[in-house]
Design an enzyme around this catalytic site. Structure first.
Site, PDB file in Angstrom:
ATOM      1  CB  SER A  60      -0.935   0.009   1.213  1.00 21.91           C
ATOM      2  OG  SER A  60      -0.225  -0.296   2.405  1.00 21.91           O
ATOM      3  CG  ASP A  98       2.529  -6.660   1.223  1.00 19.53           C
ATOM      4  OD1 ASP A  98       2.370  -7.873   0.967  1.00 19.53           O
ATOM      5  OD2 ASP A  98       1.587  -5.855   1.348  1.00 19.53           O
ATOM      6  CE  LYS A 128       0.307  -8.372   3.184  1.00 15.78           C
ATOM      7  NZ  LYS A 128      -0.331  -8.573   1.837  1.00 15.78           N
ATOM      8  CD  GLU A 130      -2.043  -9.018  -2.557  1.00  7.73           C
ATOM      9  OE1 GLU A 130      -2.623  -9.244  -3.644  1.00  7.73           O
ATOM     10  OE2 GLU A 130      -1.880  -7.874  -2.098  1.00  7.73           O
ATOM     11  CD  GLU A 197      -7.452  -6.083   1.569  1.00  8.44           C
ATOM     12  OE1 GLU A 197      -7.682  -4.912   1.179  1.00  8.44           O
ATOM     13  OE2 GLU A 197      -6.328  -6.610   1.494  1.00  8.44           O
TER      14      GLU A 197
END
Length: 303
Positions: A60, A98, A128, A130, A197
């Site tokens: 982000s 991330d 992390k 996804e 999320e």
């Protein structure tokens, strides 16, 4: 330097180090886990000293710090740069990096190399990723490389184009089944925590009950083992409309804007800096300096 050096003032007390085992034990004891994003030294230090468990150097960063429209463009070098800054600030919280889009989507070996860079070069203590069951092989390879992994399923921002936008996931039975299968697959692969999320509360609660890894919710209701939010969202430092799940706890935008306006006003009016905010010559030097200035003035008059 404005911040108090470590070891002085409030920073003198340093919490015990948070580890992946700490997070697992908190789930067993049903103690809520706290996580915030951070991207720089000052913010990370304040967040850490406030007592948060996990600090995520999130991709982000792309939007809230670098001004991109989504998380896709942020690079490995940008993420490494900011992870290093965070690592220098944090003493207690677990620092998670991330992995950006494209850094683990190709060959497994490339994903391992990039994850190793986060740990070796930037000081991250976990990474992390996804994605669901398609990440199992990579997760196992990372664990073989001694790198803890946080999973992330549901609304995965790096899949924004595939999903057709930022949409809540798991709203029908087929979607629920896919989420549960992905969560179980990641849990069995060995993730130390799992971000959920943009998932209906009921589905997040079911997944939390089904997996041994702590679940960290963001837009997934209150039944997860912990919660994460973007730091800039909670202090009103983002310029887009807030998502439904965002709760603002402060207004840093107004604080900063007011401070800058006051600074401009003080400089333009001549009230900043004051004499008290200025450095002065020592007495012995001042006397000699004034004598020199007087001689210069006399020479100027004589011309």
């Amino acid at each position: 330097m404005s911040l108090i050096p470590f070891g002085e003032g409030q920073a003198a007390f340093i919490r015990p180090k948070v580890t992946t085992l700490t997070i697992h034990d908190k789930k067993l004891r049903r103690e809520p886990i706290t996580c915030l994003t951070a991207y720089d030294y000052a913010t990370s230090r304040l967040v850490d000293e406030a007592g948060v468990d996990l600090i995520l150097v999130g991709d982000s960063l792309a939007q809230v710090v670098l001004g991109y429209d989504n998380t896709i463009p942020v690079t490995m070098e940008e993420m490494l740069h900011h992870t290093r800054a965070v690592r220098r600030a944090v003493k207690s919280a677990l620092v998670i990096a991330d992995m950006p889009f494209g850094s683990y989507h190709g060959e497994t070996a490339e994903g391992v190399r990039n994850a190793v860079r986060f740990v070796k070069e930037a000081g991250a203590e976990a990474v992390k990723l996804e994605g669901g069951s398609q990440r199992v092989e990579l997760i196992k390879r990372l664990l073989d490389s001694e790198i803890p992994v946080m999973g992330h399923i549901g609304l995965t921002p790096q899949s924004v184009h595939k999903m057709g936008g930022y949409k809540v996931q798991g709203k029908d039975l087929g979607g629920i089944e896919r989420l549960v299968k992905d969560a179980i697959a990641l849990d069995r692969a060995g993730v130390f925590a799992l971000v959920l999320e943009g998932v209906p509360r009921e589905v997040a609660a079911m997944i939390t009950h089904e997996v041994s890894a702590p679940t960290i919710g963001i837009g997934a209701g209150p039944d997860c083992d912990g919660q994460v939010l973007v730091f800039h969202d909670i202090v009103n430092l983002t310029f887009a409309p807030a998502a439904k799940f965002v709760r603002r706890y402060g207004d840093a935008a107004s604080l900063i804007s007011n401070a800058v306006h006051q600074f401009i006003s003080d400089v333009e009016s001549g009230s900043y800096p004051s004499d008290e905010e200025s450095y002065h010559l020592p007495k012995e030097t001042k006397a000699e300096f004034e004598a020199i200035m007087r001689r210069k003035q006399l020479k100027a008059y004589a011309r």
